[in-house]
Scaffold this active site. Sequence first.
Site, mmCIF file in Angstrom:
data_model
loop_
_atom_site.group_PDB
_atom_site.id
_atom_site.type_symbol
_atom_site.label_atom_id
_atom_site.label_comp_id
_atom_site.label_asym_id
_atom_site.label_seq_id
_atom_site.Cartn_x
_atom_site.Cartn_y
_atom_site.Cartn_z
ATOM 1 N N GLY A 1 0.798 -1.227 0.000
ATOM 2 C CA GLY A 1 0.000 0.000 0.000
ATOM 3 C C GLY A 1 0.825 1.267 0.000
ATOM 4 C CG LEU B 1 -0.883 1.557 -3.850
ATOM 5 C CD1 LEU B 1 -2.076 1.149 -4.700
ATOM 6 C CD2 LEU B 1 0.112 0.408 -3.741
ATOM 7 C CD GLU C 1 3.586 6.575 -12.366
ATOM 8 O OE1 GLU C 1 2.517 7.084 -11.965
ATOM 9 O OE2 GLU C 1 3.629 5.831 -13.370
ATOM 10 N N GLY C 2 5.640 3.959 -8.895
ATOM 11 C CA GLY C 2 6.319 2.673 -9.103
ATOM 12 C C GLY C 2 5.310 1.516 -9.107
ATOM 13 C CG HIS C 3 3.202 0.483 -5.533
ATOM 14 N ND1 HIS C 3 3.422 1.547 -4.686
ATOM 15 C CD2 HIS C 3 3.748 -0.605 -4.916
ATOM 16 C CE1 HIS C 3 4.060 1.125 -3.609
ATOM 17 N NE2 HIS C 3 4.273 -0.154 -3.720
ATOM 18 N N GLY D 1 9.093 -5.002 -8.408
ATOM 19 C CA GLY D 1 9.982 -3.940 -8.891
ATOM 20 C C GLY D 1 11.446 -4.326 -8.730
ATOM 21 C CE LYS E 1 13.567 1.633 -3.299
ATOM 22 N NZ LYS E 1 12.758 0.849 -2.368
ATOM 23 N NE ARG F 1 10.555 1.260 5.185
ATOM 24 C CZ ARG F 1 10.443 -0.008 4.791
ATOM 25 N NH1 ARG F 1 10.794 -0.350 3.564
ATOM 26 N NH2 ARG F 1 9.994 -0.941 5.608
#
Length: 276
Positions: free
Chosen positions: A28, A30, A32-34, A143, A145, A183
């Site tokens: 959650g 959320l 732009e990556g999600h 991702g 990341k 984060r």
Amino acid sequence: MQRVITLPDLRSARLSFSGTVGLVPTMGYLHEGHLSLIRRAREECDHVFVSIFVNPTQFGPKEDFARYPRDLERDFRLIESFTDVVWTPSAEEMYPQGYQTWVEVEAMTKPLEGAMRPGHFRGVTTVVAKLFNAVQPHKAYFGQKDAQQAAVIRRMVRDLNFPLEIVVCPTTRELDGLAMSSRNVYLDSEQRKAATVLFRSLSAAKELYEAGERNAEKIRGKMRDVLAGEPLAEPQYVSCADYDTLEELDEIKGKALLSMAVFIGKTRLIDNFVLG
Ligand code: PAF
């Protein structure tokens, strides 16, 4: 978009869809990556399921589980136009009283994030296995990341014969290079500026590699030097490791993973680049 909470509701929603299903597991808050993962799932699958669950078992006792950012209504608004089902399971249903079954990937979870966050990957692989069992997706999206997480989940899927494909999507970045993360919201404006040092450090190391350097210690040294130039940054680890095994390299011969974890104030940020 159907919102479901309980496992029976999730299962009956799943049974109502024929065709391929893509799952995007998230915690959650959320960004732009999600959304880029959900878009990719939308392109590749007939139906898209998103799970939102802040998984308590992947946080250490001193980590940020309690203060991890949460805003379900905002998350729903962001995804409702391109998601078929959003599943927000409860901790009580995921880990009922007396829970004692864990999924653990061994050697690959020992270095890097695993060394700094004991038990973290056991929590991740256990919850992801449970999400896969419940949703039975054809593809699941993660991702780059969280490079070690993606590698560990790929290993678990191969080792346990989950009949699905793991799709790893590129890291989404802010204009100044900072990798998007839920984060990042913890950073004040001075820390937010300092946080670009991860991207700067990785970029400098990549430049060195592109200029022909293959000595892994020199590459790690370059990353450390750039981080040392940022007073607010406290590096936890800096790594140049084999892309598949995650073992530290002496010399870069094939594909390598440059990665780091850095505290900016109390906020722990991670980032990585793949070389070769
Ligand atoms: O990457 C995350 O957000 C989490 O680790 C995941 C994969 C949703 C498991 O809780």
